[in-house]
Design a protein around this motif. Structure first.
Motif, PDB file in Angstrom:
ATOM      1  N   ALA A  48     -28.919  -4.054  30.046  1.00  0.00           N
ATOM      2  CA  ALA A  48     -27.831  -4.015  29.104  1.00  0.00           C
ATOM      3  C   ALA A  48     -27.644  -5.385  28.626  1.00  0.00           C
ATOM      4  CB  ALA A  48     -26.692  -3.340  29.569  1.00  0.00           C
ATOM      5  N   TYR A  49     -27.543  -6.587  29.499  1.00  0.00           N
ATOM      6  CA  TYR A  49     -27.518  -7.526  28.595  1.00  0.00           C
ATOM      7  C   TYR A  49     -28.947  -8.591  27.411  1.00  0.00           C
ATOM      8  CZ  TYR A  49     -27.834 -12.824  27.495  1.00  0.00           C
ATOM      9  OH  TYR A  49     -27.764 -13.346  26.726  1.00  0.00           O
ATOM     10  N   TRP A  50     -29.781  -8.055  27.771  1.00  0.00           N
ATOM     11  CA  TRP A  50     -30.914  -8.087  27.055  1.00  0.00           C
ATOM     12  C   TRP A  50     -31.385  -6.789  25.783  1.00  0.00           C
ATOM     13  CZ3 TRP A  50     -32.398 -12.681  26.383  1.00  0.00           C
ATOM     14  CH2 TRP A  50     -32.058 -13.618  27.817  1.00  0.00           C
ATOM     15  N   ARG A 106     -41.741  -5.497  29.425  1.00  0.00           N
ATOM     16  CA  ARG A 106     -41.591  -4.307  29.077  1.00  0.00           C
ATOM     17  C   ARG A 106     -39.912  -3.864  29.849  1.00  0.00           C
ATOM     18  NH1 ARG A 106     -46.840  -5.026  29.168  1.00  0.00           N
ATOM     19  NH2 ARG A 106     -47.227  -3.875  31.482  1.00  0.00           N
ATOM     20  N   ARG A 107     -39.750  -4.361  31.071  1.00  0.00           N
ATOM     21  CA  ARG A 107     -39.411  -3.261  31.703  1.00  0.00           C
ATOM     22  C   ARG A 107     -37.393  -3.729  31.407  1.00  0.00           C
ATOM     23  NH1 ARG A 107     -38.294  -1.255  37.280  1.00  0.00           N
ATOM     24  NH2 ARG A 107     -36.271  -1.867  38.420  1.00  0.00           N
ATOM     25  N   HIS A 108     -37.492  -4.498  31.270  1.00  0.00           N
ATOM     26  CA  HIS A 108     -36.341  -5.939  31.094  1.00  0.00           C
ATOM     27  C   HIS A 108     -35.589  -4.949  29.223  1.00  0.00           C
ATOM     28  CE1 HIS A 108     -34.402  -7.999  33.879  1.00  0.00           C
ATOM     29  NE2 HIS A 108     -36.227  -8.404  34.213  1.00  0.00           N
ATOM     30  N   PHE A 109     -36.337  -5.188  28.470  1.00  0.00           N
ATOM     31  CA  PHE A 109     -36.186  -4.595  27.172  1.00  0.00           C
ATOM     32  C   PHE A 109     -36.453  -3.000  26.655  1.00  0.00           C
ATOM     33  CE2 PHE A 109     -36.344  -9.303  26.527  1.00  0.00           C
ATOM     34  CZ  PHE A 109     -35.792  -9.063  26.145  1.00  0.00           C
ATOM     35  N   ASP A 110     -37.154  -2.169  27.633  1.00  0.00           N
ATOM     36  CA  ASP A 110     -37.364  -1.212  27.352  1.00  0.00           C
ATOM     37  C   ASP A 110     -36.093  -0.078  27.426  1.00  0.00           C
ATOM     38  OD1 ASP A 110     -36.799   1.862  28.726  1.00  0.00           O
ATOM     39  OD2 ASP A 110     -38.926   1.551  28.652  1.00  0.00           O
ATOM     40  N   PRO A 111     -35.806   0.723  25.522  1.00  0.00           N
ATOM     41  CA  PRO A 111     -35.072   0.922  25.386  1.00  0.00           C
ATOM     42  C   PRO A 111     -33.746   1.962  25.839  1.00  0.00           C
ATOM     43  CG  PRO A 111     -36.535   1.362  23.697  1.00  0.00           C
ATOM     44  CD  PRO A 111     -37.670   1.187  24.613  1.00  0.00           C
ATOM     45  N   PRO A 128     -31.838  -4.046  34.867  1.00  0.00           N
ATOM     46  CA  PRO A 128     -32.420  -3.043  34.728  1.00  0.00           C
ATOM     47  C   PRO A 128     -31.113  -1.507  35.107  1.00  0.00           C
ATOM     48  CG  PRO A 128     -34.251  -4.216  34.762  1.00  0.00           C
ATOM     49  CD  PRO A 128     -32.700  -4.572  35.374  1.00  0.00           C
ATOM     50  N   GLN A 129     -30.781  -0.449  34.135  1.00  0.00           N
ATOM     51  CA  GLN A 129     -31.191   0.969  33.952  1.00  0.00           C
ATOM     52  C   GLN A 129     -32.148   1.527  35.287  1.00  0.00           C
ATOM     53  OE1 GLN A 129     -27.937   1.569  33.410  1.00  0.00           O
ATOM     54  NE2 GLN A 129     -27.549  -0.270  33.113  1.00  0.00           N
ATOM     55  N   ALA A 130     -33.243   1.703  34.665  1.00  0.00           N
ATOM     56  CA  ALA A 130     -34.204   1.413  36.263  1.00  0.00           C
ATOM     57  C   ALA A 130     -33.932   1.518  37.043  1.00  0.00           C
ATOM     58  CB  ALA A 130     -35.521   1.266  35.643  1.00  0.00           C
ATOM     59  N   VAL A 131     -33.245   0.474  38.135  1.00  0.00           N
ATOM     60  CA  VAL A 131     -32.724   0.790  38.991  1.00  0.00           C
ATOM     61  C   VAL A 131     -31.440   1.423  39.464  1.00  0.00           C
ATOM     62  CG1 VAL A 131     -31.801  -0.918  40.757  1.00  0.00           C
ATOM     63  CG2 VAL A 131     -32.849  -2.335  39.609  1.00  0.00           C
ATOM     64  N   PRO A 132     -31.644   2.289  40.396  1.00  0.00           N
ATOM     65  CA  PRO A 132     -30.690   3.149  40.388  1.00  0.00           C
ATOM     66  C   PRO A 132     -28.719   3.259  40.203  1.00  0.00           C
ATOM     67  CG  PRO A 132     -32.411   3.392  41.347  1.00  0.00           C
ATOM     68  CD  PRO A 132     -33.174   2.246  41.119  1.00  0.00           C
ATOM     69  N   ASP A 145     -36.130  -7.394  38.208  1.00  0.00           N
ATOM     70  CA  ASP A 145     -34.679  -7.157  38.618  1.00  0.00           C
ATOM     71  C   ASP A 145     -33.548  -7.967  37.357  1.00  0.00           C
ATOM     72  OD1 ASP A 145     -35.379  -4.728  38.924  1.00  0.00           O
ATOM     73  OD2 ASP A 145     -34.973  -4.759  41.534  1.00  0.00           O
ATOM     74  N   LEU A 146     -34.062  -9.075  37.105  1.00  0.00           N
ATOM     75  CA  LEU A 146     -33.821 -10.503  36.625  1.00  0.00           C
ATOM     76  C   LEU A 146     -34.311 -11.253  35.875  1.00  0.00           C
ATOM     77  CD1 LEU A 146     -30.188 -11.717  36.059  1.00  0.00           C
ATOM     78  CD2 LEU A 146     -32.030 -13.540  38.413  1.00  0.00           C
ATOM     79  N   PHE A 147     -33.911 -11.419  34.553  1.00  0.00           N
ATOM     80  CA  PHE A 147     -34.863 -12.225  33.125  1.00  0.00           C
ATOM     81  C   PHE A 147     -33.944 -13.435  32.763  1.00  0.00           C
ATOM     82  CE2 PHE A 147     -36.353 -12.570  29.672  1.00  0.00           C
ATOM     83  CZ  PHE A 147     -37.345 -13.717  29.401  1.00  0.00           C
TER      84      PHE A 147
END
Length: 361
Positions: free
Chosen positions: A41-43, A31-36, A84-88, A318-320
């Motif tokens: 960005a990569y995933w 959910r974190r890595h594929f959140d729209p 993820p963009q969730a990381v500031p 923060d890494l998948f």
């Protein structure tokens, strides 16, 4: 990447991670890595090319749908694209590299959460192995772009230790081996060994942190210095049962602790159940997991006790990186009820050649 935290807090973290439900953790990471809006960005770019919806995956076993992630993509990919963009933004943290044995190095960004995970599991491993605080260490391993070099500061801070250090460039050793320049390679090994000797000859040192091959070289050169040590903390993929026994014989009253892994994920040594014939490791659950798969059919997990290729899955917030086929082989190890996942044992390189040398690491 220095994480300042009390030892009790670090243990509470690893205990809480071991209690995680792996299926629930898998859903959380996806959910974190594929959140729209806040995914990586990569995933998010890959999502449109997949023939399934990653957000419909509910179980860890279903990650097989991604196939095997190709680490060579990390040679050219901007490491920030995997975070993820969730990381500031702007991102802060270190970019670490793989060893570069099979080509140009692969790179990943270590966020604060990843650094904490790395620190907590490394510390748990050292404590479980029997290393005690307030001692003197000598660190003889890679530094610079290698994440393993970060442990010097952690040992000093978390163990209240004094740490001497020398540097080692494993890439140069491998370059010399690939070029057939074995005399120069031996000169470099002697150069590394002599630096260790210089410290051990003139200072009291309790623990040596280095690679199995380096300890072997030191035993050959100055066994009298090895016998004085109270322990060695080993990293790399060359700790064989024969090597373990030789180190134990050279240091009969010493501790042998071990970590196996790389920039993307680590496995931490458990006590050998049979005097060193079996050398088991467990991953830093649930953020990293390992499987042992059939070399000819990576979709098949081998039976317990069977040898196969190591497959790593990184499930960091923060890494998948799903289903990474490592260049190592191991025995699938049954860990028992105290661990929520499989382990690996007797790890060794899948293939050692002039093109893919191990050198001192």
């Amino acid at each position: 990447m220095l994480v300042k935290m009390r030892m009790e807090t670090l243990k509470a973290l690893t205990d809480s991670w071991l209690a995680q439900d792996l299926d629930a953790w898998t859903r959380h990471v996806l959910r974190r890595h594929f959140d729209p809006d806040d995914g990586s960005a990569y995933w998010l770019k890959q999502r449109g090319e997949l023939d399934f919806d990653p957000l419909e995956i509910t179980r860890y076993d279903e990650l097989s749908a991604f196939g095997n992630f190709d680490l060579t993509l990390l040679r050219d990919l901007d490491p920030a694209d995997l975070v993820p963009q969730a990381v500031p933004r702007p991102l802060n943290g270190r970019i670490f590299e793989s060893g570069g044995t099979t080509g140009r190095p692969c790179r990943v960004h270590y966020t604060e959460a990843m650094a904490l995970h790395w620190t907590a599991w490394h510390h748990r491993n050292r404590v479980a192995a029997g290393f005690r605080p307030g001692r003197v260490w000598l660190d003889a391993g890679p530094s610079g772009p290698h994440v393993v070099g970060q442990e010097l500061d952690h040992i000093a801070q978390l163990f209240g230790a004094t740490v001497y250090a020398i540097d080692m460039d494993p890439r140069w050793i491998k370059t010399l081996i690939r070029g057939g320049r074995l005399a120069e390679m031996q000169e470099y090994v002697d150069h590394v060994t002599q630096q260790i000797v210089d410290v051990l000859d003139t200072r009291h040192v309790d623990y040596l942190r280095t690679t199995p091959a380096t300890v072997q070289a030191l035993i050959n050169h100055r066994p009298d210095l090895v016998v004085r040590l109270s322990g060695v903390a080993l990293g790399g993929t060359q700790l064989t049962p024969d090597g373990y026994r030789r180190i134990a014989e050279a240091m009969p009253n010493g501790i042998i602790g071990a970590i196996y892994g790389n920039t993307f994920g680590n496995n931490y040594g458990l006590p050998s159940p049979d005097g060193g014939a079996t050398l088991p490791y467990v991953p830093g659950f649930p953020h990293t997991t390992t499987a042992v798969v059939d070399r000819n059919d990576p979709t098949r997990t081998v039976e317990y006790g069977e040898v196969g290729q190591v497959r790593l899955t990184v499930l960091q917030e923060d890494l998948f990186l799903p289903n990474v086929l490592e260049r190592d082989q191991a025995i699938r190890y049954r860990t028992g009820p105290e661990w929520p996942c499989d382990g690996v044992a007797n790890v060794q390189p899948l293939k050692v050649s002039a093109d893919r040398p191990e050198g001192l690491y």
